[in-house]
Motif scaffolding. Structure first.
Motif, PDB file in Angstrom:
ATOM      1  N   ALA A 166       0.303  -0.974   0.458  1.00  0.00           N
ATOM      2  CA  ALA A 166       0.083   0.120   0.186  1.00  0.00           C
ATOM      3  C   ALA A 166       0.618   1.022  -0.131  1.00  0.00           C
ATOM      4  O   ALA A 166       0.743   2.612  -0.495  1.00  0.00           O
ATOM      5  CB  ALA A 166      -1.275  -0.330   0.809  1.00  0.00           C
ATOM      6  N   ARG A 167       2.343   1.130   0.530  1.00  0.00           N
ATOM      7  CA  ARG A 167       2.801   2.542   0.491  1.00  0.00           C
ATOM      8  C   ARG A 167       3.313   2.914  -0.324  1.00  0.00           C
ATOM      9  O   ARG A 167       3.796   3.943  -1.147  1.00  0.00           O
ATOM     10  CB  ARG A 167       3.625   2.480   1.784  1.00  0.00           C
ATOM     11  CG  ARG A 167       2.754   2.274   3.481  1.00  0.00           C
ATOM     12  CD  ARG A 167       4.218   2.222   4.856  1.00  0.00           C
ATOM     13  NE  ARG A 167       4.938   3.217   4.733  1.00  0.00           N
ATOM     14  CZ  ARG A 167       5.086   4.616   5.214  1.00  0.00           C
ATOM     15  NH1 ARG A 167       3.873   4.843   5.597  1.00  0.00           N
ATOM     16  NH2 ARG A 167       5.092   5.789   5.187  1.00  0.00           N
ATOM     17  N   CYS A 168       3.902   1.924  -1.597  1.00  0.00           N
ATOM     18  CA  CYS A 168       4.978   1.689  -2.586  1.00  0.00           C
ATOM     19  C   CYS A 168       3.546   2.690  -3.399  1.00  0.00           C
ATOM     20  O   CYS A 168       4.017   2.802  -4.260  1.00  0.00           O
ATOM     21  CB  CYS A 168       5.477   0.460  -2.792  1.00  0.00           C
ATOM     22  SG  CYS A 168       6.788  -0.511  -1.707  1.00  0.00           S
ATOM     23  N   ILE A 169       2.236   1.837  -3.746  1.00  0.00           N
ATOM     24  CA  ILE A 169       1.162   2.154  -4.440  1.00  0.00           C
ATOM     25  C   ILE A 169       1.217   3.545  -4.353  1.00  0.00           C
ATOM     26  O   ILE A 169       0.896   5.053  -4.892  1.00  0.00           O
ATOM     27  CB  ILE A 169       0.106   1.785  -3.981  1.00  0.00           C
ATOM     28  CG1 ILE A 169      -0.108   0.273  -4.729  1.00  0.00           C
ATOM     29  CG2 ILE A 169      -1.313   1.933  -4.864  1.00  0.00           C
ATOM     30  CD1 ILE A 169      -1.253  -1.238  -4.637  1.00  0.00           C
ATOM     31  N   MET A 170       1.563   3.988  -2.557  1.00  0.00           N
ATOM     32  CA  MET A 170       1.035   5.849  -2.510  1.00  0.00           C
ATOM     33  C   MET A 170       2.454   6.510  -2.834  1.00  0.00           C
ATOM     34  O   MET A 170       1.635   7.350  -2.686  1.00  0.00           O
ATOM     35  CB  MET A 170       0.852   5.976  -1.224  1.00  0.00           C
ATOM     36  CG  MET A 170      -1.239   5.625  -0.808  1.00  0.00           C
ATOM     37  SD  MET A 170      -2.606   5.951  -1.484  1.00  0.00           S
ATOM     38  CE  MET A 170      -1.569   8.120  -1.057  1.00  0.00           C
ATOM     39  N   GLY A 171       3.547   5.568  -2.937  1.00  0.00           N
ATOM     40  CA  GLY A 171       4.469   7.090  -3.008  1.00  0.00           C
ATOM     41  C   GLY A 171       5.229   6.678  -1.766  1.00  0.00           C
ATOM     42  O   GLY A 171       6.148   8.363  -1.784  1.00  0.00           O
ATOM     43  N   LEU A 172       4.550   6.962  -0.775  1.00  0.00           N
ATOM     44  CA  LEU A 172       5.092   6.601   0.556  1.00  0.00           C
ATOM     45  C   LEU A 172       6.656   5.512   0.889  1.00  0.00           C
ATOM     46  O   LEU A 172       6.950   6.111   1.642  1.00  0.00           O
ATOM     47  CB  LEU A 172       3.895   6.418   1.662  1.00  0.00           C
ATOM     48  CG  LEU A 172       3.092   7.298   1.858  1.00  0.00           C
ATOM     49  CD1 LEU A 172       2.402   6.647   2.497  1.00  0.00           C
ATOM     50  CD2 LEU A 172       3.505   8.947   2.023  1.00  0.00           C
ATOM     51  N   GLU A 173       7.017   4.431  -0.062  1.00  0.00           N
ATOM     52  CA  GLU A 173       7.731   4.293  -0.363  1.00  0.00           C
ATOM     53  C   GLU A 173       8.647   4.308  -1.142  1.00  0.00           C
ATOM     54  O   GLU A 173       8.155   4.100  -2.130  1.00  0.00           O
ATOM     55  CB  GLU A 173       7.758   2.211   0.796  1.00  0.00           C
ATOM     56  CG  GLU A 173       7.379   2.570   2.133  1.00  0.00           C
ATOM     57  CD  GLU A 173       8.170   2.312   3.186  1.00  0.00           C
ATOM     58  OE1 GLU A 173       9.643   2.637   2.313  1.00  0.00           O
ATOM     59  OE2 GLU A 173       8.248   2.320   4.286  1.00  0.00           O
ATOM     60  N   SER A 174       9.812   4.196  -1.312  1.00  0.00           N
ATOM     61  CA  SER A 174      10.710   3.875  -2.617  1.00  0.00           C
ATOM     62  C   SER A 174      10.085   2.551  -3.241  1.00  0.00           C
ATOM     63  O   SER A 174      10.580   1.703  -2.078  1.00  0.00           O
ATOM     64  CB  SER A 174      12.071   4.243  -2.988  1.00  0.00           C
ATOM     65  OG  SER A 174      12.584   3.889  -1.413  1.00  0.00           O
ATOM     66  N   VAL A 175      10.417   1.855  -4.306  1.00  0.00           N
ATOM     67  CA  VAL A 175      10.151   0.532  -4.926  1.00  0.00           C
ATOM     68  C   VAL A 175      11.760   0.420  -5.288  1.00  0.00           C
ATOM     69  O   VAL A 175      12.629   0.972  -5.887  1.00  0.00           O
ATOM     70  CB  VAL A 175       9.940   1.035  -6.580  1.00  0.00           C
ATOM     71  CG1 VAL A 175       9.032   0.069  -7.215  1.00  0.00           C
ATOM     72  CG2 VAL A 175       7.767   1.247  -5.603  1.00  0.00           C
ATOM     73  N   THR A 176      11.525  -0.743  -5.157  1.00  0.00           N
ATOM     74  CA  THR A 176      13.436  -1.367  -4.984  1.00  0.00           C
ATOM     75  C   THR A 176      13.605  -1.957  -6.611  1.00  0.00           C
ATOM     76  O   THR A 176      14.327  -1.207  -7.491  1.00  0.00           O
ATOM     77  CB  THR A 176      13.573  -2.953  -4.303  1.00  0.00           C
ATOM     78  OG1 THR A 176      13.195  -2.212  -3.133  1.00  0.00           O
ATOM     79  CG2 THR A 176      14.606  -3.016  -4.719  1.00  0.00           C
TER      80      THR A 176
END
Length: 354
Positions: A84-94
């Protein structure tokens, strides 16, 4: 709400080679391609030092058309909230990509992400922590409109009053503080805040897990009604398969960061194919399931989820799977399509029809 999209589902392949499910004639508003999120652990930053990786999300792929709900379910620690946080851009994507209307969230600048966030909003798990206790609730609801310059303050306040009524609250209570509301009311305020920027996609991360059962039903029905009225697209995350089955058009079952099975809600509920899905369904009391589940013994999970740092070389579920064979322990199953339209990562899937 629970229309089964099986008849329109097709299996395609992402450019990286992982299968994804799309809908014929529908352009996906959200497309996740081979998404990986890993965190370095141990070691140090010195040259030559070896650092291990904790893989929280492991090559997850799916397409989501406008107006649909994708339910994501799994045990605690399976990677749902990180996804969810990756979809929101709150976590960077590896690795991989998160495409919103064909724009890769993983690669946009912070300024561009600020603009995109107007169209992708989030409803958080804890209604008690998601609102600033020092701010009046009207300020929290107006904030997205002011940040994205959608309205000036007088118009934003009028819109906040409208949204309060939309989510079932009285606009007379706009100037109260969060402490003056119950948990269910606070979550309604969180939903109003998410709606304030007129989003296309809402990511709901365990939105009812902190609420009483009676209040859960009210909030879930509110979300369903809003989707029908506004054409919203949901990524709905929960550990409760019964709730997911009620709200979702399709369900992705996650385990140790991977999608184990992805299928239409009715298909997955009536004829689960992955042993882990069977175990989750068997843990739901009085869940109406098809004959395929009834003729088998319930799968009771023993042991704990494996350490995500030292992952099993084969199927991640193999150490807990009662039907695992030598191939499962040695060879990791790839997510593949079956003739009935579902995707599954299992060497020996259950199904009466296959």
């Amino acid at each position: 709400m629970n229309t089964d999209p099986r008849s329109d589902a097709t299996d395609t392949t992402s450019k990286e080679g992982s299968p994804v499910t799309t809908l014929q004639g529908s352009r996906p508003v959200l497309s996740v391609k081979d998404l990986v999120k890993a965190y370095p652990v141990g070691g140090n930053a010195l040259p030559g030092s070896r650092r291990q990786r904790l893989v929280a999300v492991d090559h997850v792929s799916f397409d989501l058309a406008a107006g649909q709900t994708l339910g994501v379910v799994g045990e605690s620690g399976c990677g749902k909230s990180t996804l969810a946080r990756c979809i929101m851009g709150l976590e960077s994507v590896t690795e991989g990509s998160v495409l919103f209307n064909d724009r890769d969230i993983a690669k946009v600048s912070r300024r561009q992400m600020r603009h995109l966030r107007q169209h992708i909003q989030m409803v958080f798990q804890d209604p008690y922590d998601s609102l600033n206790p020092r701010r009046r609730v009207v300020d929290s609801v107006m904030e997205p409109m002011l940040v994205h310059r959608l309205a000036k303050k007088p118009a934003a306040r009028r819109r906040a009053a409208e949204l309060f009524e939309v989510v079932g609250l009285s606009s007379r209570h706009l100037d109260r503080y969060p402490r003056e509301f119950s948990g269910g009311q606070r979550q309604r305020i969180g939903i109003a805040r998410a709606l304030a920027s007129n989003p296309q996609v809402i990511v709901a991360d365990e939105p009812v897990s902190a609420l009483d059962v009676s209040v859960q039903a009210q909030v879930i029905n509110l979300l369903c009604d809003l989707q029908e009225e506004m054409g919203l697209t949901y990524v709905f995350i929960s550990h409760n398969l019964d709730i997911i089955r009620y709200v979702a058009d399709r369900i992705a079952v996650m385990y140790l960061g991977q999608v184990m099975e992805l299928a239409g809600s009715e298909l997955l509920s009536s004829s689960p194919a992955h042993p882990y899905t069977v175990a989750l369904l068997g843990a739901v009391p009085d869940l109406a399931v098809g004959p395929d589940l009834q003729v088998r013994e319930r799968i009771v999970l023993n042991g704990d989820v494996p350490n995500p740092i030292n992952r099993p070389p084969g199927c991640p579920f193999a150490p807990r799977c009662p039907v695992a064979q030598a191939r499962c322990i040695e060879e990791r199953p790839e997510l593949r399509g079956l003739p009935d339209g579902r995707l599954i990562a299992c060497h020996f899937p259950f199904s009466l029809s296959l």
